[in-house]
Design a protein around this motif. Structure first.
Motif, PDB file in Angstrom:
ATOM      1  N   ALA A 287       8.428  -1.744  10.883  1.00  9.05           N
ATOM      2  CA  ALA A 287       7.456  -1.740   9.789  1.00  9.05           C
ATOM      3  C   ALA A 287       6.477  -0.579   9.911  1.00  9.05           C
ATOM      4  O   ALA A 287       6.166   0.085   8.914  1.00  9.05           O
ATOM      5  CB  ALA A 287       6.706  -3.066   9.745  1.00  9.05           C
ATOM      6  N   ALA A 288       6.001  -0.306  11.112  1.00  3.20           N
ATOM      7  CA  ALA A 288       5.045   0.796  11.301  1.00  3.20           C
ATOM      8  C   ALA A 288       5.671   2.137  10.934  1.00  3.20           C
ATOM      9  O   ALA A 288       5.056   2.956  10.241  1.00  3.20           O
ATOM     10  CB  ALA A 288       4.538   0.817  12.743  1.00  3.20           C
ATOM     11  N   PHE A 289       6.894   2.367  11.369  1.00  3.76           N
ATOM     12  CA  PHE A 289       7.555   3.642  11.091  1.00  3.76           C
ATOM     13  C   PHE A 289       7.887   3.779   9.606  1.00  3.76           C
ATOM     14  O   PHE A 289       7.592   4.795   8.973  1.00  3.76           O
ATOM     15  CB  PHE A 289       8.823   3.782  11.935  1.00  3.76           C
ATOM     16  CG  PHE A 289       9.472   5.125  11.810  1.00  3.76           C
ATOM     17  CD1 PHE A 289       9.089   6.167  12.648  1.00  3.76           C
ATOM     18  CD2 PHE A 289      10.450   5.362  10.864  1.00  3.76           C
ATOM     19  CE1 PHE A 289       9.679   7.423  12.529  1.00  3.76           C
ATOM     20  CE2 PHE A 289      11.049   6.617  10.740  1.00  3.76           C
ATOM     21  CZ  PHE A 289      10.651   7.647  11.577  1.00  3.76           C
ATOM     22  N   ALA A 290       8.516   2.753   9.041  1.00  2.00           N
ATOM     23  CA  ALA A 290       8.962   2.832   7.644  1.00  2.00           C
ATOM     24  C   ALA A 290       7.802   2.887   6.664  1.00  2.00           C
ATOM     25  O   ALA A 290       7.906   3.526   5.614  1.00  2.00           O
ATOM     26  CB  ALA A 290       9.868   1.645   7.317  1.00  2.00           C
ATOM     27  N   SER A 291       6.701   2.244   6.979  1.00  2.68           N
ATOM     28  CA  SER A 291       5.572   2.207   6.033  1.00  2.68           C
ATOM     29  C   SER A 291       4.662   3.427   6.143  1.00  2.68           C
ATOM     30  O   SER A 291       3.739   3.577   5.344  1.00  2.68           O
ATOM     31  CB  SER A 291       4.758   0.928   6.210  1.00  2.68           C
ATOM     32  OG  SER A 291       4.133   0.894   7.477  1.00  2.68           O
ATOM     33  N   ASP A 292       4.924   4.313   7.091  1.00  3.84           N
ATOM     34  CA  ASP A 292       4.138   5.545   7.216  1.00  3.84           C
ATOM     35  C   ASP A 292       4.793   6.617   6.345  1.00  3.84           C
ATOM     36  O   ASP A 292       5.878   7.114   6.674  1.00  3.84           O
ATOM     37  CB  ASP A 292       4.103   6.005   8.672  1.00  3.84           C
ATOM     38  CG  ASP A 292       3.289   7.264   8.876  1.00  3.84           C
ATOM     39  OD1 ASP A 292       2.993   7.986   7.896  1.00  3.84           O
ATOM     40  OD2 ASP A 292       2.956   7.546  10.039  1.00  3.84           O
ATOM     41  N   PRO A 293       4.158   7.001   5.232  1.00  2.00           N
ATOM     42  CA  PRO A 293       4.771   7.982   4.333  1.00  2.00           C
ATOM     43  C   PRO A 293       5.098   9.308   5.014  1.00  2.00           C
ATOM     44  O   PRO A 293       6.034   9.993   4.610  1.00  2.00           O
ATOM     45  CB  PRO A 293       3.717   8.189   3.245  1.00  2.00           C
ATOM     46  CG  PRO A 293       2.858   6.981   3.305  1.00  2.00           C
ATOM     47  CD  PRO A 293       2.871   6.527   4.733  1.00  2.00           C
ATOM     48  N   GLY A 294       4.378   9.661   6.044  1.00  2.00           N
ATOM     49  CA  GLY A 294       4.661  10.904   6.755  1.00  2.00           C
ATOM     50  C   GLY A 294       6.026  10.928   7.405  1.00  2.00           C
ATOM     51  O   GLY A 294       6.590  11.999   7.657  1.00  2.00           O
TER      52      GLY A 294
ATOM     53  N   VAL B  27      -2.008   3.754   5.397  1.00  2.00           N
ATOM     54  CA  VAL B  27      -1.560   3.055   4.194  1.00  2.00           C
ATOM     55  C   VAL B  27      -2.359   1.770   4.024  1.00  2.00           C
ATOM     56  O   VAL B  27      -2.534   0.999   4.974  1.00  2.00           O
ATOM     57  CB  VAL B  27      -0.048   2.721   4.294  1.00  2.00           C
ATOM     58  CG1 VAL B  27       0.386   1.795   3.185  1.00  2.00           C
ATOM     59  CG2 VAL B  27       0.764   3.995   4.274  1.00  2.00           C
ATOM     60  N   ALA B  28      -2.827   1.561   2.794  1.00  2.00           N
ATOM     61  CA  ALA B  28      -3.563   0.357   2.425  1.00  2.00           C
ATOM     62  C   ALA B  28      -3.439   0.206   0.915  1.00  2.00           C
ATOM     63  O   ALA B  28      -3.097   1.171   0.225  1.00  2.00           O
ATOM     64  CB  ALA B  28      -5.040   0.498   2.820  1.00  2.00           C
ATOM     65  N   PRO B  29      -3.712  -0.974   0.384  1.00  2.00           N
ATOM     66  CA  PRO B  29      -3.700  -1.101  -1.071  1.00  2.00           C
ATOM     67  C   PRO B  29      -4.631  -0.050  -1.687  1.00  2.00           C
ATOM     68  O   PRO B  29      -5.743   0.163  -1.221  1.00  2.00           O
ATOM     69  CB  PRO B  29      -4.199  -2.521  -1.312  1.00  2.00           C
ATOM     70  CG  PRO B  29      -3.739  -3.259  -0.083  1.00  2.00           C
ATOM     71  CD  PRO B  29      -3.941  -2.265   1.040  1.00  2.00           C
TER      72      PRO B  29
ATOM     73  N   ARG C  42       5.633  -6.909   4.100  1.00  2.00           N
ATOM     74  CA  ARG C  42       5.934  -6.380   2.763  1.00  2.00           C
ATOM     75  C   ARG C  42       5.036  -5.205   2.422  1.00  2.00           C
ATOM     76  O   ARG C  42       3.839  -5.222   2.688  1.00  2.00           O
ATOM     77  CB  ARG C  42       5.730  -7.512   1.765  1.00  2.00           C
ATOM     78  CG  ARG C  42       5.982  -7.207   0.335  1.00  2.00           C
ATOM     79  CD  ARG C  42       5.779  -8.521  -0.463  1.00  2.00           C
ATOM     80  NE  ARG C  42       5.730  -8.298  -1.860  1.00  2.00           N
ATOM     81  CZ  ARG C  42       6.768  -8.370  -2.677  1.00  2.00           C
ATOM     82  NH1 ARG C  42       7.942  -8.679  -2.192  1.00  2.00           N
ATOM     83  NH2 ARG C  42       6.632  -8.158  -3.963  1.00  2.00           N
ATOM     84  N   LEU C  43       5.627  -4.185   1.796  1.00  2.00           N
ATOM     85  CA  LEU C  43       4.900  -3.040   1.261  1.00  2.00           C
ATOM     86  C   LEU C  43       5.449  -2.786  -0.139  1.00  2.00           C
ATOM     87  O   LEU C  43       6.670  -2.702  -0.319  1.00  2.00           O
ATOM     88  CB  LEU C  43       5.121  -1.798   2.125  1.00  2.00           C
ATOM     89  CG  LEU C  43       4.610  -0.469   1.560  1.00  2.00           C
ATOM     90  CD1 LEU C  43       3.087  -0.453   1.463  1.00  2.00           C
ATOM     91  CD2 LEU C  43       5.105   0.697   2.398  1.00  2.00           C
ATOM     92  N   VAL C  44       4.546  -2.673  -1.122  1.00  2.00           N
ATOM     93  CA  VAL C  44       4.945  -2.398  -2.500  1.00  2.00           C
ATOM     94  C   VAL C  44       4.196  -1.163  -2.972  1.00  2.00           C
ATOM     95  O   VAL C  44       2.976  -1.080  -2.842  1.00  2.00           O
ATOM     96  CB  VAL C  44       4.644  -3.591  -3.442  1.00  2.00           C
ATOM     97  CG1 VAL C  44       5.113  -3.280  -4.862  1.00  2.00           C
ATOM     98  CG2 VAL C  44       5.291  -4.871  -2.920  1.00  2.00           C
ATOM     99  N   MET C  45       4.963  -0.192  -3.512  1.00  2.00           N
ATOM    100  CA  MET C  45       4.394   1.043  -4.059  1.00  2.00           C
ATOM    101  C   MET C  45       4.905   1.192  -5.488  1.00  2.00           C
ATOM    102  O   MET C  45       6.042   0.836  -5.778  1.00  2.00           O
ATOM    103  CB  MET C  45       4.833   2.257  -3.245  1.00  2.00           C
ATOM    104  CG  MET C  45       4.453   2.201  -1.783  1.00  2.00           C
ATOM    105  SD  MET C  45       5.078   3.614  -0.848  1.00  2.00           S
ATOM    106  CE  MET C  45       6.830   3.253  -0.805  1.00  2.00           C
ATOM    107  N   ARG C  46       4.058   1.771  -6.348  1.00  2.00           N
ATOM    108  CA  ARG C  46       4.430   1.901  -7.752  1.00  2.00           C
ATOM    109  C   ARG C  46       3.994   3.253  -8.292  1.00  2.00           C
ATOM    110  O   ARG C  46       2.944   3.766  -7.926  1.00  2.00           O
ATOM    111  CB  ARG C  46       3.754   0.784  -8.538  1.00  2.00           C
ATOM    112  CG  ARG C  46       4.126   0.743  -9.993  1.00  2.00           C
ATOM    113  CD  ARG C  46       3.503  -0.444 -10.690  1.00  2.00           C
ATOM    114  NE  ARG C  46       4.055  -1.661 -10.116  1.00  2.00           N
ATOM    115  CZ  ARG C  46       3.394  -2.803 -10.045  1.00  2.00           C
ATOM    116  NH1 ARG C  46       2.174  -2.899 -10.496  1.00  2.00           N
ATOM    117  NH2 ARG C  46       3.961  -3.855  -9.514  1.00  2.00           N
ATOM    118  N   THR C  47       4.805   3.804  -9.183  1.00  2.00           N
ATOM    119  CA  THR C  47       4.429   4.993  -9.928  1.00  2.00           C
ATOM    120  C   THR C  47       4.641   4.713 -11.403  1.00  2.00           C
ATOM    121  O   THR C  47       5.597   4.042 -11.779  1.00  2.00           O
ATOM    122  CB  THR C  47       5.218   6.239  -9.489  1.00  2.00           C
ATOM    123  OG1 THR C  47       4.772   7.344 -10.255  1.00  2.00           O
ATOM    124  CG2 THR C  47       6.703   6.071  -9.657  1.00  2.00           C
TER     125      THR C  47
END
Length: 146
Positions: A19-26, A46-48, A77-82
């Motif tokens: 989770a830490a690796f995958a949720s880091d956009p870098g 990463v935060a809301p 869970r992580l949710v991102m939207r564009t």
């Protein structure tokens, strides 16, 4: 026509690490084949409400888009939207511990193509599934090599 594509894999690493690796956009360019760069528009971590600008290639085109994090439940869970561009998209990562050292990660992309892009939605869905499957395989490879 909406697009809803989901893939998953089991990674032989603890949930906290996955989770830490995958949720880091870098880290995205390391495991997403199509992502060329990521720039923070808000301060990490990463935060809301976090916003990140991505540059990617998909089906031979260069795409620039900004994701905003709409939900984050650490190690779950992580949710991102564009909402910009011809293909507004939501990306959801979920993590589930299989054992202390095994994690199931699910990657889901949903969206409603607009205008001309709407006509190509079935082709886009097939290409997305293929790319997402390869991306999760790459993530598994990267994390299990550590």
């Amino acid at each position: 026509m909406s697009v809803d594509v989901m893939t998953d894999t089991v990674i032989n690493r603890p949930i906290a690490e996955v989770a830490a690796f995958a949720s880091d956009p870098g880290n995205a360019p390391e495991w997403y084949a199509n992502i060329r760069s990521v720039e923070w528009e808000t301060p990490p971590p990463v935060a809301p409400g976090s916003r990140m600008a991505f540059v990617a290639t998909f089906l031979g085109r260069t795409l620039s888009y900004t994701y905003e994090v709409t939900e984050l439940v650490p190690e779950q869970r992580l949710v991102m939207r564009t909402a910009e561009g011809p293909f507004p998209m939501q990306t959801t990562y979920t993590w589930e511990a299989q054992r202390a050292d095994r994690t199931r990660m699910t990657l889901r992309n949903t969206g409603d193509p607009k205008g001309f892009a709407r006509l190509g939605a079935p082709v886009v869905a097939v290409a997305m599934r293929r790319a997402m499957t390869k991306d999760l395989a790459r993530l598994k490879q990267v994390l299990e090599a550590r």
